[in-house]
Write a protein that holds these residues in place. Structure first.
Motif, PDB file in Angstrom:
ATOM      1  N   ARG A 134      -3.548   6.677   3.080  1.00 47.79           N
ATOM      2  CA  ARG A 134      -4.186   8.110   3.640  1.00 47.79           C
ATOM      3  C   ARG A 134      -5.619   7.885   3.190  1.00 47.79           C
ATOM      4  O   ARG A 134      -6.603   8.345   4.106  1.00 47.79           O
ATOM      5  CB  ARG A 134      -3.627   9.273   3.098  1.00 47.79           C
ATOM      6  CG  ARG A 134      -3.889  10.460   3.637  1.00 47.79           C
ATOM      7  CD  ARG A 134      -3.213  11.552   3.132  1.00 47.79           C
ATOM      8  NE  ARG A 134      -3.671  11.786   1.793  1.00 47.79           N
ATOM      9  CZ  ARG A 134      -4.789  12.543   1.140  1.00 47.79           C
ATOM     10  NH1 ARG A 134      -5.695  12.843   1.918  1.00 47.79           N
ATOM     11  NH2 ARG A 134      -5.312  12.309  -0.153  1.00 47.79           N
ATOM     12  N   LYS A 135      -6.088   7.436   2.069  1.00 46.08           N
ATOM     13  CA  LYS A 135      -7.560   7.303   1.488  1.00 46.08           C
ATOM     14  C   LYS A 135      -8.209   6.479   2.435  1.00 46.08           C
ATOM     15  O   LYS A 135      -9.409   6.532   2.693  1.00 46.08           O
ATOM     16  CB  LYS A 135      -7.493   6.864  -0.154  1.00 46.08           C
ATOM     17  CG  LYS A 135      -7.443   7.827  -0.852  1.00 46.08           C
ATOM     18  CD  LYS A 135      -7.877   7.396  -2.283  1.00 46.08           C
ATOM     19  CE  LYS A 135      -7.925   8.657  -3.423  1.00 46.08           C
ATOM     20  NZ  LYS A 135      -7.902   8.049  -4.797  1.00 46.08           N
ATOM     21  N   LEU A 136      -7.450   5.122   2.567  1.00 45.02           N
ATOM     22  CA  LEU A 136      -8.237   4.240   3.423  1.00 45.02           C
ATOM     23  C   LEU A 136      -8.382   4.638   4.777  1.00 45.02           C
ATOM     24  O   LEU A 136      -9.578   4.523   5.218  1.00 45.02           O
ATOM     25  CB  LEU A 136      -7.336   2.859   3.424  1.00 45.02           C
ATOM     26  CG  LEU A 136      -7.783   1.935   4.398  1.00 45.02           C
ATOM     27  CD1 LEU A 136      -9.184   1.180   3.906  1.00 45.02           C
ATOM     28  CD2 LEU A 136      -6.861   0.627   4.381  1.00 45.02           C
ATOM     29  N   ASP A 137      -7.616   5.398   5.433  1.00 44.63           N
ATOM     30  CA  ASP A 137      -7.655   5.859   6.759  1.00 44.63           C
ATOM     31  C   ASP A 137      -8.939   6.788   6.783  1.00 44.63           C
ATOM     32  O   ASP A 137      -9.788   6.700   7.925  1.00 44.63           O
ATOM     33  CB  ASP A 137      -6.596   6.692   7.069  1.00 44.63           C
ATOM     34  CG  ASP A 137      -5.566   5.590   7.834  1.00 44.63           C
ATOM     35  OD1 ASP A 137      -5.900   4.472   8.219  1.00 44.63           O
ATOM     36  OD2 ASP A 137      -4.384   6.175   8.222  1.00 44.63           O
ATOM     37  N   GLN A 138      -9.284   7.487   5.809  1.00 44.36           N
ATOM     38  CA  GLN A 138     -10.242   8.493   5.921  1.00 44.36           C
ATOM     39  C   GLN A 138     -11.759   7.687   5.554  1.00 44.36           C
ATOM     40  O   GLN A 138     -12.733   8.307   5.925  1.00 44.36           O
ATOM     41  CB  GLN A 138     -10.356   9.602   4.783  1.00 44.36           C
ATOM     42  CG  GLN A 138      -9.147  10.488   5.023  1.00 44.36           C
ATOM     43  CD  GLN A 138      -8.686  11.686   3.965  1.00 44.36           C
ATOM     44  OE1 GLN A 138      -9.036  11.369   2.782  1.00 44.36           O
ATOM     45  NE2 GLN A 138      -8.106  12.539   4.306  1.00 44.36           N
ATOM     46  N   LYS A 139     -11.655   6.627   5.155  1.00 46.56           N
ATOM     47  CA  LYS A 139     -13.121   6.107   4.878  1.00 46.56           C
ATOM     48  C   LYS A 139     -13.923   5.781   6.057  1.00 46.56           C
ATOM     49  O   LYS A 139     -13.249   5.371   7.026  1.00 46.56           O
ATOM     50  CB  LYS A 139     -12.664   4.556   4.173  1.00 46.56           C
ATOM     51  CG  LYS A 139     -13.607   3.754   3.246  1.00 46.56           C
ATOM     52  CD  LYS A 139     -13.274   2.568   2.618  1.00 46.56           C
ATOM     53  CE  LYS A 139     -13.973   1.572   2.353  1.00 46.56           C
ATOM     54  NZ  LYS A 139     -13.561   0.412   1.454  1.00 46.56           N
ATOM     55  N   THR A 148     -14.023   5.792  11.313  1.00 50.07           N
ATOM     56  CA  THR A 148     -13.384   5.780  10.210  1.00 50.07           C
ATOM     57  C   THR A 148     -12.225   4.566  10.231  1.00 50.07           C
ATOM     58  O   THR A 148     -11.963   3.917  11.424  1.00 50.07           O
ATOM     59  CB  THR A 148     -12.167   6.949  10.119  1.00 50.07           C
ATOM     60  OG1 THR A 148     -11.440   7.002  11.256  1.00 50.07           O
ATOM     61  CG2 THR A 148     -13.161   8.231   9.994  1.00 50.07           C
ATOM     62  N   GLU A 152      -0.373   7.168  -0.089  1.00 52.73           N
ATOM     63  CA  GLU A 152      -1.534   7.836  -0.896  1.00 52.73           C
ATOM     64  C   GLU A 152      -2.799   6.960  -0.680  1.00 52.73           C
ATOM     65  O   GLU A 152      -4.027   7.348   0.040  1.00 52.73           O
ATOM     66  CB  GLU A 152      -1.172   8.164  -2.226  1.00 52.73           C
ATOM     67  CG  GLU A 152      -2.405   8.950  -2.739  1.00 52.73           C
ATOM     68  CD  GLU A 152      -2.863  10.261  -2.039  1.00 52.73           C
ATOM     69  OE1 GLU A 152      -4.177  10.421  -2.143  1.00 52.73           O
ATOM     70  OE2 GLU A 152      -2.103  10.823  -1.195  1.00 52.73           O
ATOM     71  N   GLU A 153      -2.604   5.749  -0.858  1.00 50.88           N
ATOM     72  CA  GLU A 153      -3.337   4.766  -0.675  1.00 50.88           C
ATOM     73  C   GLU A 153      -4.051   4.622   1.027  1.00 50.88           C
ATOM     74  O   GLU A 153      -5.126   4.438   1.171  1.00 50.88           O
ATOM     75  CB  GLU A 153      -3.133   3.280  -1.173  1.00 50.88           C
ATOM     76  CG  GLU A 153      -3.348   3.074  -2.640  1.00 50.88           C
ATOM     77  CD  GLU A 153      -2.587   1.927  -3.084  1.00 50.88           C
ATOM     78  OE1 GLU A 153      -2.778   1.440  -4.306  1.00 50.88           O
ATOM     79  OE2 GLU A 153      -1.491   1.478  -2.684  1.00 50.88           O
ATOM     80  N   GLN A 171       0.910  -1.294  -0.066  1.00 59.17           N
ATOM     81  CA  GLN A 171       0.057  -0.138  -0.041  1.00 59.17           C
ATOM     82  C   GLN A 171       0.756   1.256  -0.003  1.00 59.17           C
ATOM     83  O   GLN A 171       1.813   1.406   0.756  1.00 59.17           O
ATOM     84  CB  GLN A 171      -0.993   0.180   1.172  1.00 59.17           C
ATOM     85  CG  GLN A 171      -2.264  -0.325   0.896  1.00 59.17           C
ATOM     86  CD  GLN A 171      -3.068  -0.873   1.895  1.00 59.17           C
ATOM     87  OE1 GLN A 171      -2.598  -1.548   2.876  1.00 59.17           O
ATOM     88  NE2 GLN A 171      -4.339  -0.712   1.928  1.00 59.17           N
TER      89      GLN A 171
END
Lengths: 173, 363
Positions: A66-71, A79, A63-64, A60
């Motif tokens: 960071r996106k996953l953490d915000q889901k 989250t 960037e991936e 991962q």
């Protein structure tokens, strides 16, 4: 010898046998030893964190991640970042909402993705209806707060319809 | 169910699981099984509002009251208990440290014989546990399965067709089942084989931990063996893994270690356990750590026939009854550490001195 966590003398020397890298020796004062020993079962947080760390190392990008953490789960609002830090999920729907993200973790912990054990004899509520139940409960609370009692009682009927009536059985315990 | 606000009834007796009987009870103290369950339609505890927690507690309580068999089951509102009472229930292994220390609406229903308890609003909405004396996983499972069925008839569990029973932590998902066997392994500790034995266990999905409480695992020589995985195996498979594959092997190693100690120098071993009993019977003040250390030796001495006038049940109970909250409950007031050390010594003397007293039931 001093306690690993404070300046008091280390009077307890504990060998932790559950660490994945082999036994780990802790030298602790009475208070810190008690804290460690009273945790009961090995902390799920550490095993979840360990498994997640392994998972996240595999391919991962930042960037991936960071996106996953915000889901964020639309039902309970947890989250992925919050889950990563606490080791606890927020609601039953999370298993569906984060399914793809949880799979490597579940495989790491259990080496399996398929429940093969006992099943409830009552038809289990679907993931959707479970999410509906949580939403309806929130709406009902809001309706009560607004003193809209008619609306609240409609919502209560909808909740009861999803939940179904409890079975009546004479189970001896 | 009946509201229980006074825990003194529990103080005056001991749980069934401490009676020191059942298969392999010279080495296996207890067999415990717990199931983690959550109600459908509520967030998990982490995302529950205080109102959600109250609703869950009320709903579970009212549904349990529908079960006629639960009429006489004491129901304890943990939120209203004093710190000593909460600690007392933790020492008694009827509730977890986590539920004792958390906040908000939470409760426990306790079977009067202390074989089972049901915690409400722990890490999961429901934690059902059954505890039997000795290595007795099968009947513990049969009992918890019946309790689970009865509760499931009243409430809707959060269940997923693929992932099974849904739990707040993914380490419990699937069966929600944790099988824990508490072992007393002084032989492996003295012969310094314990780490070697447990290192070999890590490859077969079990977890080993020392006993909770004021003592450390070195002093009490208690180890808890539990299944690590909960998903992908049936309950029976998990029971077999712990109860038939792992625990019998550890028991075998412990027996061999004890035989080795006797062969190596029975007089030394006899002297060691007799001195331990001597200190416990005559000390005027004694710490919890020292008590655990010597009780462990005495327990092994009783099992090897080196001490013949103390019952195993007495020793098992003393491990629990000499812990801080128990002493304070027995004494009826909060005690400082130093006062506890004096009371502990006096309590041990009362139960270990004189042949007549040694076989008495503790109270």
């Amino acid at each position: 010898m001093k306690c690993q966590y404070c300046d008091k003398p280390a009077t307890f020397h504990i060998t932790e046998l559950t660490e994945p890298d082999g036994p780990q020796v802790l030298h602790l004062c009475e208070q810190h030893a008690r804290n460690v020993l009273q945790k009961g079962e090995p902390t799920p947080v550490s095993s979840v964190a360990g498994a997640l760390a392994k998972q996240l190392q595999l391919g991962q990008t930042k960037e991936e991640l960071r996106k996953l953490d915000q889901k964020e789960c639309p039902v309970c609002g947890i989250t992925f970042f919050e889950f990563r830090n606490s080791g606890r999920l927020g609601c039953p729907l999370d298993y569906d909402f984060f399914e793809a993200d949880l799979k490597p973790l579940l495989l790491n912990i259990h080496d399996s993705l398929e429940h093969t054990g006992k099943r409830p004899t009552r038809a289990a509520a679907t993931a959707d209806s479970q999410a509906d139940l949580i939403r309806l409960r929130k709406e009902m609370e809001a309706a009560v707060d607004r003193e809209e009692y008619e609306r609240a009682s409609e919502l209560r009927d909808q909740i009861n319809a999803i939940q179904g009536e409890p079975k009546r059985r004479g189970n001896a315990i | 169910m009946k509201e229980a606000t006074d825990l003194s009834v529990l103080v005056q007796k001991s749980g069934e699981w401490l009676r020191g009987t059942g298969p392999e009870s010279d080495i296996v103290i207890s067999s415990r099984i717990r199931l983690a369950r959550n109600l459908a339609g509520f967030p998990f505890i982490r995302k529950c509002s205080p109102e959600d927690r109250e609703k869950i507690e009320r709903q579970v309580r009212s549904r349990l009251e529908n079960l006629p068999e639960w009429d006489e089951i004491p129901y304890v509102d943990i939120a209203t208990l004093s710190e000593v009472d909460r600690q007392f229930l933790v020492e008694r292994q009827l509730i977890s440290r986590e539920i004792a220390d958390s906040e908000g609406s939470r409760a426990v229903a306790i079977d009067p014989s202390e074989q089972y308890s049901v915690m409400i609003n722990e890490e999961d909405h429901l934690r059902i546990q059954v505890m039997h004396s000795g290595l007795d996983l099968l009947s513990a499972w049969e009992q918890i399965d019946r309790i689970d069925d009865a509760i499931e008839g009243e409430v809707l569990y959060a269940f997923h067709s693929k992932f099974g029973y849904l739990t707040a932590c993914p380490t419990n998902v699937g069966t929600g089942l944790r099988v824990s066997v508490m072992l007393h392994l002084p032989g492996l500790v003295i012969t310094q084989q314990i780490e070697k034995v447990f290192r070999s266990m890590q490859r077969i999905n079990v977890t080993v931990r020392g006993l909770y409480g004021e003592g450390s695992q070195y002093t009490g020589d208690f180890y808890q063996v539990s299944n690590q995985v909960t998903l992908g195996h049936t309950e029976q498979e998990l029971l077999e893994m712990v109860g038939q594959e792992v625990v019998p092997r550890i028991i075998d190693y412990e027996r061999k270690a004890r035989e080795f100690l006797i062969d190596k120098g029975q007089q030394d071993l006899h002297d060691d356990v007799s001195r331990a009993l001597g200190i416990l019977s005559t000390a005027r003040k004694i710490s919890s750590e020292e008590t655990m250390h010597y009780l462990s030796k005495v327990r092994m001495g009783v099992n090897l026939g080196l001490i013949d006038d103390v019952q195993l049940a007495t020793i098992n109970k003393l491990f629990i009854h000499t812990q801080p909250a128990h002493l304070q409950k027995l004494h009826g007031r909060v005690l400082t550490t130093s006062d506890r050390n004096v009371q502990r010594a006096s309590y041990l003397q009362r139960h270990l001195c004189g042949p007549a007293d040694r076989t008495d039931e503790l109270n």
